[in-house]
Design a protein around this motif. Sequence first.
Motif, mmCIF file in Angstrom:
data_model
loop_
_atom_site.group_PDB
_atom_site.id
_atom_site.type_symbol
_atom_site.label_atom_id
_atom_site.label_comp_id
_atom_site.label_asym_id
_atom_site.label_seq_id
_atom_site.Cartn_x
_atom_site.Cartn_y
_atom_site.Cartn_z
ATOM 1 N N ARG A 70 4.713 10.153 -7.757
ATOM 2 C CA ARG A 70 5.221 10.262 -6.389
ATOM 3 C C ARG A 70 4.230 11.069 -5.569
ATOM 4 N N TYR A 71 3.973 10.610 -4.332
ATOM 5 C CA TYR A 71 2.986 11.238 -3.476
ATOM 6 C C TYR A 71 3.551 11.452 -2.071
ATOM 7 N N THR A 72 2.862 12.275 -1.293
ATOM 8 C CA THR A 72 3.260 12.551 0.082
ATOM 9 C C THR A 72 2.155 12.077 1.030
ATOM 10 N N TYR A 73 2.437 12.152 2.320
ATOM 11 C CA TYR A 73 1.439 11.810 3.330
ATOM 12 C C TYR A 73 0.222 12.726 3.200
ATOM 13 N N ALA A 74 0.453 13.989 2.878
ATOM 14 C CA ALA A 74 -0.667 14.930 2.688
ATOM 15 C C ALA A 74 -1.586 14.441 1.569
ATOM 16 N N ASP A 75 -1.008 13.950 0.468
ATOM 17 C CA ASP A 75 -1.817 13.376 -0.612
ATOM 18 C C ASP A 75 -2.586 12.160 -0.106
ATOM 19 N N TYR A 76 -1.869 11.271 0.552
ATOM 20 C CA TYR A 76 -2.423 10.018 1.076
ATOM 21 C C TYR A 76 -3.657 10.270 1.943
ATOM 22 N N MET A 77 -3.603 11.302 2.752
ATOM 23 C CA MET A 77 -4.696 11.606 3.672
ATOM 24 C C MET A 77 -5.967 12.066 2.946
ATOM 25 N N THR A 78 -5.860 12.454 1.693
ATOM 26 C CA THR A 78 -7.038 12.907 0.946
ATOM 27 C C THR A 78 -7.714 11.782 0.169
ATOM 28 N N TRP A 79 -7.079 10.634 0.075
ATOM 29 C CA TRP A 79 -7.631 9.542 -0.715
ATOM 30 C C TRP A 79 -8.822 8.923 0.002
ATOM 31 N N GLN A 80 -9.903 8.731 -0.735
ATOM 32 C CA GLN A 80 -11.166 8.245 -0.173
ATOM 33 C C GLN A 80 -11.609 6.942 -0.840
ATOM 34 N N PHE A 81 -10.700 6.001 -1.009
ATOM 35 C CA PHE A 81 -11.096 4.727 -1.601
ATOM 36 C C PHE A 81 -10.891 3.597 -0.599
ATOM 37 N N ASP A 82 -11.516 2.448 -0.857
ATOM 38 C CA ASP A 82 -11.505 1.329 0.074
ATOM 39 C C ASP A 82 -10.239 0.478 0.007
ATOM 40 N N GLU A 83 -9.551 0.472 -1.109
ATOM 41 C CA GLU A 83 -8.379 -0.372 -1.264
ATOM 42 C C GLU A 83 -7.276 0.071 -0.312
ATOM 43 N N MET A 84 -6.617 -0.893 0.318
ATOM 44 C CA MET A 84 -5.527 -0.607 1.252
ATOM 45 C C MET A 84 -4.228 -0.443 0.465
ATOM 46 N N VAL A 85 -3.536 0.658 0.737
ATOM 47 C CA VAL A 85 -2.268 0.924 0.069
ATOM 48 C C VAL A 85 -1.243 1.404 1.092
ATOM 49 N N GLU A 86 0.019 1.270 0.733
ATOM 50 C CA GLU A 86 1.107 1.858 1.493
ATOM 51 C C GLU A 86 1.853 2.794 0.552
ATOM 52 N N LEU A 87 2.511 3.757 1.142
ATOM 53 C CA LEU A 87 3.291 4.729 0.382
ATOM 54 C C LEU A 87 4.740 4.558 0.813
ATOM 55 N N ILE A 88 5.608 4.164 -0.106
ATOM 56 C CA ILE A 88 7.014 3.946 0.219
ATOM 57 C C ILE A 88 7.858 4.824 -0.675
ATOM 58 N N ARG A 89 8.544 5.797 -0.027
ATOM 59 C CA ARG A 89 9.345 6.805 -0.736
ATOM 60 C C ARG A 89 8.531 7.482 -1.829
ATOM 61 N N GLY A 90 7.256 7.731 -1.517
ATOM 62 C CA GLY A 90 6.385 8.461 -2.432
ATOM 63 C C GLY A 90 5.661 7.613 -3.450
ATOM 64 N N LYS A 91 6.001 6.333 -3.544
ATOM 65 C CA LYS A 91 5.390 5.450 -4.538
ATOM 66 C C LYS A 91 4.278 4.629 -3.893
#
Length: 104
Positions: free
Chosen positions: A13-34
């Motif tokens: 499970r992840y948060t928006y704060a985690d998401y903002m640190t990711w530096q990869f090219d693949e497009m992902v969405e975060l839904i309820r932390g997943k």
Amino acid sequence: MITDIRQLDLEGRYTYADYMTWQFDEMVELIRGKVFRMSPAPGTAHQWVSGELALKIATYLQGKTCKVFSAPFDVRLTQVDESVDGAAASTTVVQPNLCVGCNL
């Protein structure tokens, strides 16, 4: 720093704060932390319909306080986390095809 999606625990499970640190090219969405991988880029028919809808919505919104936005852009949804004294926790980040934002 996360530079490859394989460094993530896709069952975690992840948060928006985690998401903002990711530096990869693949497009992902975060839904309820997943983490969810996004589908490949849409085809021409999808893009044409999306563009036509954006144009019609933008025309309707002229002179109003709302505006239409087209992908890609992040939409962060927050919810109150009762376990953290009512603090807002962002665990959902999506990239809709179109979104209307008001009073921005």
